[in-house]
Write a protein that holds these residues in place. Sequence first.
Motif, PDB file in Angstrom:
ATOM      1  N   ILE A 146       2.184   1.776  -3.560  1.00 26.29           N
ATOM      2  CA  ILE A 146       1.206   2.328  -4.389  1.00 26.29           C
ATOM      3  C   ILE A 146       0.917   3.513  -4.259  1.00 26.29           C
ATOM      4  O   ILE A 146       1.045   4.460  -5.024  1.00 26.29           O
ATOM      5  CB  ILE A 146      -0.276   1.332  -4.202  1.00 26.29           C
ATOM      6  N   GLN A 147       0.853   3.987  -2.973  1.00 26.89           N
ATOM      7  CA  GLN A 147       0.794   5.382  -2.593  1.00 26.89           C
ATOM      8  C   GLN A 147       1.676   6.322  -3.229  1.00 26.89           C
ATOM      9  O   GLN A 147       1.819   7.451  -3.641  1.00 26.89           O
ATOM     10  CB  GLN A 147       0.553   5.709  -0.968  1.00 26.89           C
ATOM     11  N   MET A 170      -1.275  14.627  -4.889  1.00 25.50           N
ATOM     12  CA  MET A 170       0.178  14.688  -4.583  1.00 25.50           C
ATOM     13  C   MET A 170       1.027  15.136  -5.623  1.00 25.50           C
ATOM     14  O   MET A 170       2.162  15.515  -5.106  1.00 25.50           O
ATOM     15  CB  MET A 170       0.422  12.912  -4.972  1.00 25.50           C
ATOM     16  N   PHE A 171       0.662  15.355  -6.696  1.00 27.73           N
ATOM     17  CA  PHE A 171       1.557  15.871  -7.726  1.00 27.73           C
ATOM     18  C   PHE A 171       1.242  17.357  -8.053  1.00 27.73           C
ATOM     19  O   PHE A 171       2.247  17.969  -8.431  1.00 27.73           O
ATOM     20  CB  PHE A 171       1.578  15.162  -8.915  1.00 27.73           C
ATOM     21  N   ILE A 186       0.633  -1.050   0.090  1.00 27.11           N
ATOM     22  CA  ILE A 186       0.053  -0.017   0.227  1.00 27.11           C
ATOM     23  C   ILE A 186       0.821   1.269   0.059  1.00 27.11           C
ATOM     24  O   ILE A 186       0.596   2.250  -0.715  1.00 27.11           O
ATOM     25  CB  ILE A 186      -0.874  -0.064   1.120  1.00 27.11           C
ATOM     26  N   ILE A 221       6.226  -1.760  -4.002  1.00 25.23           N
ATOM     27  CA  ILE A 221       5.409  -2.548  -4.683  1.00 25.23           C
ATOM     28  C   ILE A 221       5.958  -3.700  -5.044  1.00 25.23           C
ATOM     29  O   ILE A 221       5.298  -5.014  -5.161  1.00 25.23           O
ATOM     30  CB  ILE A 221       5.223  -1.874  -6.094  1.00 25.23           C
ATOM     31  N   ARG A 222       7.228  -4.066  -5.368  1.00 28.93           N
ATOM     32  CA  ARG A 222       7.757  -5.417  -5.712  1.00 28.93           C
ATOM     33  C   ARG A 222       7.395  -6.205  -4.473  1.00 28.93           C
ATOM     34  O   ARG A 222       7.582  -7.465  -4.696  1.00 28.93           O
ATOM     35  CB  ARG A 222       9.404  -5.033  -5.640  1.00 28.93           C
ATOM     36  N   ALA A 268       3.955   5.678  -5.465  1.00 29.24           N
ATOM     37  CA  ALA A 268       3.882   5.340  -6.890  1.00 29.24           C
ATOM     38  C   ALA A 268       3.074   6.457  -7.593  1.00 29.24           C
ATOM     39  O   ALA A 268       3.245   7.033  -8.721  1.00 29.24           O
ATOM     40  CB  ALA A 268       3.741   3.975  -7.514  1.00 29.24           C
ATOM     41  N   LEU A 269       1.821   6.689  -6.752  1.00 26.48           N
ATOM     42  CA  LEU A 269       0.867   7.801  -7.268  1.00 26.48           C
ATOM     43  C   LEU A 269       1.290   9.071  -6.955  1.00 26.48           C
ATOM     44  O   LEU A 269       0.582   9.987  -6.914  1.00 26.48           O
ATOM     45  CB  LEU A 269      -0.345   7.299  -6.739  1.00 26.48           C
ATOM     46  N   GLY A 270       2.192   9.272  -6.221  1.00 29.84           N
ATOM     47  CA  GLY A 270       2.709  10.658  -5.858  1.00 29.84           C
ATOM     48  C   GLY A 270       2.832  11.163  -4.480  1.00 29.84           C
ATOM     49  O   GLY A 270       3.330  12.106  -4.136  1.00 29.84           O
ATOM     50  N   ASN A 286      11.632   2.897  -1.029  1.00 30.95           N
ATOM     51  CA  ASN A 286      11.653   3.026  -2.676  1.00 30.95           C
ATOM     52  C   ASN A 286      10.099   2.764  -3.110  1.00 30.95           C
ATOM     53  O   ASN A 286       9.898   1.497  -2.802  1.00 30.95           O
ATOM     54  CB  ASN A 286      12.825   2.308  -3.468  1.00 30.95           C
ATOM     55  N   PRO A 287       9.453   3.358  -3.722  1.00 36.27           N
ATOM     56  CA  PRO A 287       8.161   2.759  -4.350  1.00 36.27           C
ATOM     57  C   PRO A 287       8.502   1.568  -5.180  1.00 36.27           C
ATOM     58  O   PRO A 287       7.511   0.777  -5.232  1.00 36.27           O
ATOM     59  CB  PRO A 287       7.486   4.104  -5.003  1.00 36.27           C
ATOM     60  N   VAL A 288       9.335   1.514  -5.726  1.00 33.18           N
ATOM     61  CA  VAL A 288       9.362   0.245  -6.628  1.00 33.18           C
ATOM     62  C   VAL A 288       9.641  -0.807  -5.557  1.00 33.18           C
ATOM     63  O   VAL A 288       9.266  -1.945  -5.917  1.00 33.18           O
ATOM     64  CB  VAL A 288      10.801   0.495  -7.610  1.00 33.18           C
ATOM     65  N   ASP A 289      10.727  -0.660  -4.853  1.00 32.16           N
ATOM     66  CA  ASP A 289      10.798  -1.782  -3.749  1.00 32.16           C
ATOM     67  C   ASP A 289       9.530  -2.232  -3.258  1.00 32.16           C
ATOM     68  O   ASP A 289       9.262  -3.306  -2.806  1.00 32.16           O
ATOM     69  CB  ASP A 289      11.990  -1.522  -2.550  1.00 32.16           C
ATOM     70  N   THR A 305       4.239  -7.987  -5.792  1.00 34.58           N
ATOM     71  CA  THR A 305       4.190  -8.195  -7.036  1.00 34.58           C
ATOM     72  C   THR A 305       5.142  -9.094  -7.852  1.00 34.58           C
ATOM     73  O   THR A 305       6.271  -9.127  -7.278  1.00 34.58           O
ATOM     74  CB  THR A 305       4.034  -6.843  -7.950  1.00 34.58           C
ATOM     75  N   LEU A 311      11.701  -0.648 -11.384  1.00 32.35           N
ATOM     76  CA  LEU A 311      11.504  -1.617 -10.075  1.00 32.35           C
ATOM     77  C   LEU A 311      12.959  -2.475  -9.905  1.00 32.35           C
ATOM     78  O   LEU A 311      13.220  -2.691  -8.820  1.00 32.35           O
ATOM     79  CB  LEU A 311      10.334  -2.435 -10.452  1.00 32.35           C
TER      80      LEU A 311
END
Lengths: 416, 250
Positions: A325-326, B105-106, A322, A412-413, A328-330, A407-410, A416, B50
């Motif tokens: 995702i938050q 957010m942006f 979560i 989410i990973r 990643a959406l900024g 990190n958002p990528v970490d 996923t 990622l």
Amino acid sequence: MILFVKLFRESALFAWGSVVSNKLRTILTLLGITIGIFAIISVFSVVDALERQIRTSISSLGDNVIYVQKWPWEFSSDFAWWKYMNRPTPRPSETDEILRRTQVVEAAVFTASTSRTVEHLNRSIERVSILTASADYDKVRTFGLESGRYFSPTESAAGRNVAIIGSEIASGLFDDADPLGKNIKVFGRNLEVIGVFETEGDDTFGNSHDELVLVPLTYISSFIDVSSDRYNPAILALGRENFSNEELIDELRGTMRSIRSIKPAADDNFALNQTSLLSTQFDGVFAVLKLTGWIIGGFSILVGGFGIANIMFVSVKERTTIIGIQKALGAKNYFILIQFLSEAVLLSLMGGAIGLLLVFTGTWLASSVFGMDVLIQMSNVMLGVNVSVIIGLVAGFIPAWSAAQLNPVDAIRANT
Amino acid sequence: MIQIKDLRKSFEELQVLKGVDTTFEKGKTSLIIGQSGSGKTVFMKCLVGLLEPDEGDIFYDDMNFTAMSVRQRTRVRKKMGMLFQGSALFDSLTVEENVIFPLEMFNKNMTKKEKLERAHFCLDRVNILNANHLYPAEISGGMKKRVAIARAIANSPDYLFCDEPNSGLDPQTAIVIDKLISEITKEFNITTVVNTHDMNSVMEIGDHVVFLYKGDLWWEGSSEEILTSQNKEVEDFVYASELMLKLKSQ
């Protein structure tokens, strides 16, 4: 803002779900905070009650009354008793001199006390406190009369055998009968009861008028030496309005030195005591008691803080996706940080609230069942809340920071 | 446009991507397909950052993403719309609020009214404006996917990444969602990359199809070309289902 509140709600609900599904873990976690807050606030409440009681007792002695005595009111370890023991005791004549020579004294009264058996017919009460005072006692000390009257100037001046008795003495000797006009026997002599003090209840220092007999000074001084050290003689000087205690003390010191002809370089041979001295002595005791409360509660809170940090780390781990995702959406770091910090504070507040609830229950039981004068004050409630918030912030900071730094990528990973 | 040059990625001894070269054009929907274990998920993750590739470069409109600092990457990420597998909507927010979230957010400079208008525009575009006040729990899987698309395009992205957009949807709804992604790609001139294993999607929206096989870019071309490909591995993948075999025989 509304969005944040709603997302916080989602986080809180998520956390709540975790809290509910792991009840034992939650209870054990919050127990530390609960016990800590309970310990601190209950100690503070008891100390406050004690402090209030003592201060009321002290103020009943008179805030603007100076006690001229042989011994100073000191409780320190360097108490120079050998210097004081050879001092002369106050004398009734010095009371008159004080009144004659000073400008700032409204009233001055000589008092002495002893303890004797008091009798009425076949009834008697042993070790009753017999207080003798000069005429203006009613001006210097605050008290009420349940029935009867205070000594008239003539009675005081002539030394009539009259007495005002405490409510406990009245009920002990006369039951429900009216004691006014009846005789009691003290020192083997008859005294006519002309008044009964209002019931005051015990104060911290046992200064109540409930269990004493007050007789005119001129009466008693005819057969005992009221200036003797064993009768604890004192001159109570009441300052005029608009004069400070310091001014009163200055003038009393000068007057007493003059009355006793003390040389300029010589030390005082009397003590000028004031009730604020007593308050100061107790301040240290209260500070130690409060510190004890902090230490006992502090350790519990520390353990509770670790528990909250632990539960928050689990919470961050469970919600990594979560967070991802938050972000990643900024969502900015502070947005995530505040979410988790708020959650930690909420948890800590829960623990604190339970602790406060226990204190409320305790004070309610103490006051309603055991009749103790313990109240939980708003300032203590606020202290409990503040401590909880601070612990929540401190304990939750590192987990919240680690969540915010993900990190958002970490993040989410993670799922996923 | 996204250009990928000689992209390589290994996990210890296992080489998952063995030097992929391709280009995803603007205004086109590019599909990454392949069997399980072919490397398409790793490829997609490398694209959005990622995973860090071992070698090779990814260019976003001539900007080398692999050589960028964290701050520069964040700027590029702002131009990316993401359609997560399973929609990933926030349950406590309404449909409208879910779409407003990335705008909040942006876009600090947008007024509340402007954000609301933008959210309504995106919801209207995916034909779900009438559900704006409903919560995710109150709408169907297909509708959730539409909301997720609306949220993905809320910030007017230059690049749209879709991870298994049809997972969990019935075939009819899946087609609708595929078409929606394709339409939006063309309408807003977005570079769209879709990770899928659904041949229906390939046939419906595949402007450009990349077939990965054991970490290699084995084949690429249009959706029409894939049906006539003579490549054995592509044929095995495309005609794995009885339905496709029947279609081929007709």
